[in-house]
Enzyme design. Structure first.
Site, PDB file in Angstrom:
ATOM      1  N   GLY A  75      11.375  -4.016  -0.039  1.00  0.00           N
ATOM      2  CA  GLY A  75      11.390  -2.916  -0.990  1.00  0.00           C
ATOM      3  C   GLY A  75      12.237  -3.123  -2.228  1.00  0.00           C
ATOM      4  CD  GLU A  76      17.235  -4.931  -2.323  1.00  0.00           C
ATOM      5  OE1 GLU A  76      18.127  -4.416  -3.012  1.00  0.00           O
ATOM      6  OE2 GLU A  76      17.433  -5.910  -1.573  1.00  0.00           O
ATOM      7  N   PRO A  89      10.378 -14.277  -0.955  1.00  0.00           N
ATOM      8  CG  PRO A  89      11.267 -14.695   1.158  1.00  0.00           C
ATOM      9  CD  PRO A  89      11.668 -14.496  -0.277  1.00  0.00           C
ATOM     10  NE  ARG A  90       3.039  -9.378   0.800  1.00  0.00           N
ATOM     11  CZ  ARG A  90       3.328  -8.469   1.720  1.00  0.00           C
ATOM     12  NH1 ARG A  90       4.516  -8.490   2.316  1.00  0.00           N
ATOM     13  NH2 ARG A  90       2.457  -7.545   2.070  1.00  0.00           N
ATOM     14  CD  GLU A 105      -1.567  -2.449   1.408  1.00  0.00           C
ATOM     15  OE1 GLU A 105      -2.273  -3.410   1.043  1.00  0.00           O
ATOM     16  OE2 GLU A 105      -0.469  -2.611   1.978  1.00  0.00           O
ATOM     17  CD  GLU A 139       4.417  -4.197  -8.207  1.00  0.00           C
ATOM     18  OE1 GLU A 139       3.663  -5.155  -8.494  1.00  0.00           O
ATOM     19  OE2 GLU A 139       4.268  -3.475  -7.200  1.00  0.00           O
TER      20      GLU A 139
END
Length: 428
Positions: free
Chosen positions: A313-314, A272-273, A63, A342
């Site tokens: 964030g990557e 992984p999430r 988000e 994305e």
């Protein structure tokens, strides 16, 4: 219904506390801003005359990333100041990286108990409140209504699961939705669902999915090579497991071993999430017979077969390395799916499992465009192998994803159109 919610909230919180406490301990990073969960607010400057204070809540990393173009557009206005909250520690960390020093404060969203919520609302005193995507907190909504503050659900969506659950109690829940002044739906399907649940049709409109307005900063050639080197992935083509959940990594390892038999240069990148699962993944990889490296441990000292992107964030950078992406949380027992946007925008061909209920409309459009294929757990290995050596098919999927992305942009402009009109009225 509100009083029932208030009475039931604390007992429900106490029952759930051990589970959520364990999750917070496991993920780490929750000490910062912990007391803000009880309605505490960082020191804020006095409100300025002629400046509208907006409270924006973006629950987590996805988000926050989606909010970037919206925040950038709002910050261009000199008559606006932003107070930004998140729920997760990873979301808070990313928000600080993206917006630190440019907004009033970045804090933790208060627990939705009336005393905590009221305390935070009194301290922040926003003129407008924005809830991003699936955030629907009854006490937060009520505090906005009591104070006469416009409350907007931005990029609003309802998953299949949420819609089913809320439909059972829509008569009870209907009174809680009176605090919303605008519901800016991500799709027509979402808009129809909000109306079916009792939201005022006059406040519901389709502005589109702001995640489709994302712009992914392309890696320069030198950055591309450096990232591959740091991950230990060499120069070979990369299969990406994007935002994977338990069970999906083991499935991809089986598929990857088969792929290596036909292409020894192929490499696997697992993202992984939830990064805190690194211990679980280490155990899985140690028994695989493959060389592996975890991004969080620094730069790889040698080339490996499998890299694990266990950082925050990557993902967008990692996606640019891939020849083919398999999007997670979409294979049984999971069924909600992670975002394929994305990968599509970058032009990476996409495979998903059959369960993508949180992105039903987007997936249907990507399938129709030819950018995405849905496969079963049993069929994923065959499909990866078939596509891997079919550059023509991969090229068509890549171009189709980028074309779809270009054709579906504009949600930020439509959302800002609503906000600009509202802000002109609030500022009078």
């Amino acid at each position: 219904m509100l009083w029932l919610y208030r009475v039931a909230f604390l007992p429900a919180l106490l029952v759930a506390l051990p589970y959520y406490g364990w999750r917070m301990w496991r993920r780490g990073g929750y000490a910062e801003g912990f007391w803000e969960r009880f309605g505490g607010v960082p020191s804020l400057p006095e409100k300025r005359k002629g400046v509208t204070r907006i409270w924006l809540q973006a629950v987590s990393v996805g988000e926050v990333l989606a909010a970037v173009p919206l925040v950038e557009a709002l910050l261009k206005r000199k008559d606006v100041e932003l107070y930004l909250t998140t729920t997760t520690s990873t979301g808070r960390k990313l928000a600080k990286e993206k917006f630190g020093g440019r907004v009033l404060a970045i804090a933790t969203f208060p627990t939705d108990f009336w005393f905590f919520s009221r305390r935070a609302w009194k301290a922040v005193a926003p003129d407008v409140a924005l809830l991003l995507e699936g955030e629907r907190w009854p006490e937060h909504v009520t505090q906005a209504r009591i104070r006469g503050v416009p409350l907007l659900a931005v990029n609003a969506r309802l998953s299949d699961r949420s819609f089913r659950r809320m439909s059972r109690y829509k008569r009870l829940l209907a009174s809680l939705w009176r605090g919303y002044t605008h519901v800016l739906a991500a799709s027509q399907l979402d808009a129809d669902r909000f109306v079916a649940l009792g939201f005022d049709p006059a406040c519901v409109q389709v502005t589109g999915n702001i995640k489709l307005d994302l712009t992914v900063a392309a890696l320069a050639e030198a950055q591309h090579k450096q990232l591959r080197r740091e991950l230990g992935l060499g120069d070979g083509p990369i299969l990406l497991g994007s935002s994977t959940w338990p069970g999906e990594e083991a499935m991809l390892l089986v598929a990857y071993k088969r792929l290596r038999a036909q292409d020894p240069t192929a490499r696997l990148l697992l993202v992984p999430r939830h990064a805190e699962r690194r211990g679980e993944l280490a155990g899985l990889l140690e028994g695989s017979g493959l060389r592996f490296h975890f991004r969080s441990s620094g730069a790889a000292s040698q080339e490996v077969d499998v890299a694990v992107g266990d950082t925050t964030g990557e993902l967008r950078a990692f996606t640019q390395l891939a020849r083919l992406a398999v999007v997670g949380k979409s294979f049984p027992p999971h069924g909600e799916g992670q975002t394929p946007v994305e990968a599509a925008s970058i032009g990476v061909p996409i495979l998903t499992g059959p369960g993508m209920s949180n992105f039903r409309v987007i997936v249907a459009e990507l399938v129709a465009a030819g950018a995405l294929e849905s496969v079963t757990s049993a069929g994923v290995s065959d499909k990866i192998s078939a596509l891997w050596n079919d550059p023509a098919a991969l090229g068509r999927m890549s171009r189709a994803g980028q074309a779809w992305h270009r054709a579906n942009q504009g949600a930020i402009e439509r959302t800002m159109g609503v906000l600009n009109q509202l802000l002109s009225q609030v500022g009078r």
